[in-house]
Design a protein around this motif. Structure first.
Motif, short mmCIF file in Angstrom:
data_model
loop_
_atom_site.label_atom_id
_atom_site.label_comp_id
_atom_site.label_asym_id
_atom_site.label_seq_id
_atom_site.Cartn_x
_atom_site.Cartn_y
_atom_site.Cartn_z
N VAL A 166 12.18 32.58 5.91
CA VAL A 166 13.11 31.51 5.54
C VAL A 166 13.55 31.80 4.12
O VAL A 166 12.72 31.77 3.20
N GLU A 185 15.05 30.25 1.94
CA GLU A 185 15.08 29.11 1.02
C GLU A 185 13.65 28.64 0.77
O GLU A 185 12.83 28.63 1.68
N ARG A 186 13.37 28.27 -0.47
CA ARG A 186 12.07 27.68 -0.78
C ARG A 186 12.26 26.18 -0.95
O ARG A 186 12.94 25.74 -1.88
N PRO A 187 11.68 25.38 -0.07
CA PRO A 187 11.89 23.93 -0.16
C PRO A 187 11.15 23.33 -1.35
O PRO A 187 10.26 23.97 -1.93
N MET A 225 8.51 31.38 2.94
CA MET A 225 9.70 30.68 2.46
C MET A 225 9.98 31.03 1.01
O MET A 225 9.17 30.79 0.13
N LEU A 240 5.01 28.70 0.72
CA LEU A 240 6.11 28.40 -0.19
C LEU A 240 5.99 29.29 -1.42
O LEU A 240 5.13 29.08 -2.27
N ARG A 300 11.70 20.48 8.42
CA ARG A 300 10.75 21.27 9.20
C ARG A 300 9.36 20.68 8.94
O ARG A 300 9.19 19.81 8.07
N ASP A 337 19.18 22.87 5.77
CA ASP A 337 19.72 22.71 7.12
C ASP A 337 18.91 21.73 7.97
O ASP A 337 19.10 21.65 9.18
N LEU A 367 8.54 19.40 5.37
CA LEU A 367 9.29 20.31 4.52
C LEU A 367 10.78 19.98 4.61
O LEU A 367 11.31 19.88 5.72
N GLN A 368 11.42 19.85 3.48
CA GLN A 368 12.84 19.49 3.46
C GLN A 368 13.66 20.72 3.07
O GLN A 368 13.61 21.19 1.94
N LEU A 369 14.46 21.23 4.05
CA LEU A 369 15.33 22.37 3.83
C LEU A 369 16.79 21.93 3.92
O LEU A 369 17.10 20.86 4.44
#
Length: 383
Positions: free
Chosen positions: A129, A131-133, A37, A11, A151, A148, A144-146
Motif C-alpha cells: 500500500v 500510502e502510510r495512514p 504501508m 505502518l 481498512r 480511498d 486504518l484510515q486511507l
C-alpha cells in the motif's frame, strides 16, 4: 462482523518495516494478508544517491538480512574498531578474530539496502500500500484510515519513525555526514574518536577502499559552520579533530547535518498496536546501534508471532505482552550505552576525561572487560 482487511498492517516502509514484512511473510500461510504501508523508494538513476547515509550493520544484522535474501551486493567489511579519545592517552582495539566471527560488521549505503529490501518484499508476495495512514488507535481490530477508504487489521505494527513518547533527551549536537578520501587507508578498520564536542566516526565505505563515511557529532552552530566551509578548510578542521592515523583526509562530496536526540517509549502501545525500530526508540549514532536494535526488534517480534500467524483467530495479546517483556533488557542496555558514552566523553571535567582515557586503556588490556561490551555491540542481547 466483517473480517479485518489484513491480518497485519505494517505502518512504515523503511528498512525495519521491510525486514519485519519479510520475516512475517516467511511464516504466514498467506503473505498477501500482510500489508506494508508506506511510499515506494524514489527511483534513482544508476550511480546517483538519494539518501546520503551509510549504515553500520553489525554481524548479527548481516546474518539476519542474509536469511531474508536481502543483503546488498556492495558492502565494506569492518574487521577492527579503533576507539580513542582526543587529547588523552588510552585507546582500545576491538578485533573480529578475538570474537571468533568473520567480521564485526559491514557498512552499506542506505539506498542500496532499501533497494535490496524492496526487491525481496516484491518477491515475498506481501501486499503493498503506497500510502502510510495516520497512526491508529489501539483496538480489535485496528482501524486504518486511507485516502480511498477505511481498512482494518488484526494487528498494526508501527515502524514509521514518528518520535516515541516517553524518555527524551536533547544532546545539543548535530551529526555532520560526508564521504572523505584517506591518503593512507587501513583496510577493514573503523574509527570512533571521542572529542570534546562529541564522537567522530570514520567507517569503511562500500564504494572504494580509500573512502570513509564520516559521522562527526558537533554543536549545531559548529555543524552549520562546517557545512559552509570550502573544501580545504573543512579538510583541515577534520584533520585537526581526527589526527593523521589515515594520512591526509579530503572531503569528496556534499556535507549534510542532522540534529541528534534520544526518544524512547514502550514497544506495546495497547490492544493490537506494537512499535519497533525508530517508532520505539531513536538513539544517538555513537557505535552505530540504532538500525541494529530495530532489526532485532523486527526479528524477535516476527518470532513471537509465528504460532499466531498459523491461527490468527487465536488471542494474540499475550504473545505481544511477552514480546515486550523479552525486549526490555536489550533495549535498556543499548539505550544506556549509546546515551552514556557521548555525554561521558564530552565532559569538561578534566579528571573525568582522564578517567575515560584510563577506562579505554583498561578495556584494551583486559579482555574480560572488553569482550562483553563488544559482543553486545556485535549482536545485542538475543534470546
Amino acid at each position: 462482523m466483517a473480517s479485518p482487511t489484513y491480518d497485519i498492517a505494517i505502518l512504515g516502509s523503511g528498512p525495519v518495516g521491510c525486514a519485519l514484512a519479510l520475516c512475517l511473510a516467511d511464516a504466514a500461510p498467506d503473505p498477501a494478508r500482510i500489508a506494508l504501508m508506506g511510499p515506494e523508494p524514489t527511483p534513482r538513476p544508476a550511480g546517483q544517491t538519494i539518501d546520503p547515509r551509510a549504515l553500520a550493520l553489525n554481524h548479527g544484522s548481516r546474518r539476519f538480512l542474509e536469511t531474508l535474501d536481502a543483503w546488498p551486493a556492495r558492502a565494506a567489511d569492518i574487521l577492527t574498531v579503533h576507539v580513542s579519545q582526543a587529547g588523552h592517552l588510552g585507546r582500545t582495539l576491538i578485533d573480529q578474530a578475538e570474537l571468533d566471527v568473520p567480521r564485526l560488521g559491514c557498512v552499506v549505503a542506505y539506498d542500496d539496502l532499501l533497494d535490496t529490501l524492496y526487491a525481496a518484499v516484491r518477491r515475498a508476495g506481501v501486499t503493498r500500500v503506497a500510502e502510510r495512514p495516520p497512526r491508529p488507535l489501539a483496538g480489535s481490530p485496528v482501524q486504518l484510515q486511507l485516502a480511498d477508504g477505511p481498512r482494518s487489521a488484526r494487528l498494526a505494527l508501527l515502524s514509521d519513525g514518528a518520535r516515541p513518547q516517553g524518555l527524551h533527551r536533547e544532546y545539543g549536537q548535530h551529526a555532520v555526514l560526508a564521504t572523505v578520501r584517506a591518503g593512507a587507508p587501513v583496510p577493514g578498520r573503523a574509527f570512533e574518536r571521542f572529542t570534546r564536542t562529541g564522537p567522530l566516526a570514520l567507517l569503511p565505505h562500500p564504494a572504494a577502499t580509500d573512502l570513509y563515511s564520516l559521522v562527526w557529532c558537533v554543536p549545531p552552530e559548529r555543524a552549520q559552520a562546517l557545512k559552509a566551509l570550502p573544501d580545504a578548510a573543512f579538510d583541515a578542521a577534520l584533520q585537526a579533530a581526527f589526527g593523521r592515523r589515515l594520512g591526509r583526509l579530503q572531503r569528496v562530496d556534499e556535507v549534510h547535518a542532522f540534529p541528534l536526540s534520544l526518544h524512547a517509549g514502550p514497544s506495546l502501545l495497547g490492544q493490537g498496536l506494537v512499535a519497533v525500530g525508530n517508532a520505539a526508540q531513536t538513539l544517538h549514532p555513537v557505535a552505530g546501534q540504532g538500525l541494529n536494535l530495530g532489526l532485532r526488534d523486527a526479528a524477535q517480534l516476527a518470532q513471537a508471532l509465528r504460532p499466531w500467524l498459523a491461527a490468527p483467530d487465536a488471542p494474540v495479546q499475550p504473545l505481544l505482552e511477552r514480546h515486550a517483556r523479552q525486549r526490555r533488557a536489550d533495549r535498556a542496555l543499548t539505550l544506556s550505552v549509546t546515551d552514556t558514552l557521548p555525554r561521558l566523553f564530552a565532559t569538561a571535567n578534566p579528571l573525568l576525561r582522564h578517567a575515560c582515557g584510563l577506562g579505554l586503556a583498561a578495556l584494551d588490556l583486559l579482555p574480560a572487560l572488553r569482550k562483553p561490551l563488544a559482543r553486545h555491540l556485535l549482536q545485542g542481547q538475543r534470546l
